[in-house]
Design an enzyme around this catalytic site. Sequence first.
Site, short mmCIF file in Angstrom:
data_model
loop_
_atom_site.label_atom_id
_atom_site.label_comp_id
_atom_site.label_asym_id
_atom_site.label_seq_id
_atom_site.Cartn_x
_atom_site.Cartn_y
_atom_site.Cartn_z
N ASN A 9 0.86 -1.18 0.00
CA ASN A 9 0.00 0.00 0.00
C ASN A 9 0.90 1.23 0.00
O ASN A 9 1.51 1.56 1.01
CB ASN A 9 -0.87 -0.04 1.27
CG ASN A 9 -1.67 1.23 1.46
OD1 ASN A 9 -1.78 2.07 0.57
ND2 ASN A 9 -2.25 1.37 2.65
N LYS A 11 0.06 4.28 -0.27
CA LYS A 11 -0.57 5.47 0.33
C LYS A 11 -0.34 6.67 -0.58
O LYS A 11 -0.29 6.53 -1.80
CB LYS A 11 -0.07 5.68 1.76
CG LYS A 11 -0.16 4.40 2.58
CD LYS A 11 0.09 4.60 4.04
CE LYS A 11 -0.03 3.25 4.76
NZ LYS A 11 0.09 3.35 6.20
N HIS A 93 -9.31 1.26 5.04
CA HIS A 93 -8.04 1.45 5.75
C HIS A 93 -8.27 2.42 6.92
O HIS A 93 -9.06 3.36 6.80
CB HIS A 93 -6.98 2.00 4.79
CG HIS A 93 -5.61 1.97 5.39
ND1 HIS A 93 -5.18 2.91 6.30
CD2 HIS A 93 -4.59 1.09 5.24
CE1 HIS A 93 -3.95 2.61 6.69
NE2 HIS A 93 -3.57 1.51 6.05
N GLU A 95 -6.66 4.80 7.97
CA GLU A 95 -6.41 6.21 7.65
C GLU A 95 -7.63 6.83 6.98
O GLU A 95 -7.92 8.02 7.17
CB GLU A 95 -5.15 6.32 6.77
CG GLU A 95 -3.90 6.09 7.63
CD GLU A 95 -2.71 5.53 6.86
OE1 GLU A 95 -2.70 5.58 5.62
OE2 GLU A 95 -1.78 5.03 7.53
N GLU A 163 -5.11 -4.82 10.76
CA GLU A 163 -4.09 -3.79 10.95
C GLU A 163 -4.36 -3.01 12.23
O GLU A 163 -5.16 -2.06 12.24
CB GLU A 163 -4.12 -2.81 9.77
CG GLU A 163 -3.82 -3.46 8.44
CD GLU A 163 -3.24 -2.45 7.45
OE1 GLU A 163 -2.17 -2.71 6.92
OE2 GLU A 163 -3.85 -1.38 7.26
N GLY A 169 2.99 2.18 10.74
CA GLY A 169 4.00 3.22 10.58
C GLY A 169 4.74 3.57 11.86
O GLY A 169 5.43 4.59 11.92
N SER A 209 3.74 -2.20 10.28
CA SER A 209 5.19 -2.29 10.51
C SER A 209 5.78 -3.64 10.13
O SER A 209 6.71 -4.12 10.79
CB SER A 209 5.52 -1.93 11.97
OG SER A 209 5.16 -0.58 12.23
P1 PGA Z 1 3.15 0.25 7.53
O1 PGA Z 1 1.64 0.47 7.00
O2 PGA Z 1 3.63 -1.06 6.92
O3 PGA Z 1 3.92 1.43 7.03
O4 PGA Z 1 3.07 0.17 9.01
C1 PGA Z 1 0.76 -0.58 6.85
C2 PGA Z 1 -0.56 -0.10 6.31
O5 PGA Z 1 -1.04 0.96 6.73
O6 PGA Z 1 -1.16 -0.76 5.43
#
Ligand code: PGA
Length: 249
Positions: A9, A11, A93, A95, A163, A169, A209
Amino acid sequence: MRRKLAAGNWKMNGTATALAELETLARAFPSPSVDVLICPPATLLHRAAKALGGTDIAVGGQDCHAATSGAHTGDISADMLADAGATSVILGHSERREDYGEQNDDIRAKARAAMDVGLKTVICVGESLEQRDAANTLDIIGGQLSGSIPDQSTGENLVVAYEPIWAIGTGKVPTLNEIGEVHDFIRARLERRFGEGVGRSVRLLYGGSVKPTNASDIFAVSNVDGALVGGASLKALDFSGIIDALSKV
Ligand code: PGA
């Protein structure tokens, strides 16, 4: 047997120069032994599909609108994603749940629209740190599963990504037992709702992560069929390490 899936992803990252990473990935994995999916920003979708043309690596969107077309400035329909070369779309997601207040009902409507045009959906669920600390994780996940996943789901058109919001992140990862507990719970819920056949065929990804250094341990956990990867999917080298780890499970 569920086919393993490594999904990236990107983003809101990447302009034309980032396509070089995909060209590197395409050279390294023309025909990977696991499913590989890259979800770049919508502006790169068509060029990403071209860069990966001739390989088995798929591209997907990061969101879509629930309507097929119309007066929705700035939005993109599922059909438009497919037209640009996407075969999958990430929905719900955290976010988007946070930034746009997307609710389970919104995500279910988007998922229906995506499935209706033949896109596979990667529907995300996950708890906040407060919810985990209050021992509400499974309640929250259960509500997100029943609210966000449409009835027409199958092992083909649905992937669920667990997640934990606090792991995205941050470099923080739940313990392997914590990941296993949630993935077993999701599997049981899917089997209860859709029957054992469908419930067992839906792939469950862990996200938050995931790095080349922790991927093998995470992939060894029961009911983890792959990963949804943010930061570490931006560089071909890092993502390759994760694909390699998944290929060895
Ligand atoms: P990350 O994000 O691997 O940077 O922690 C995962 C995600 O939000 O899909």
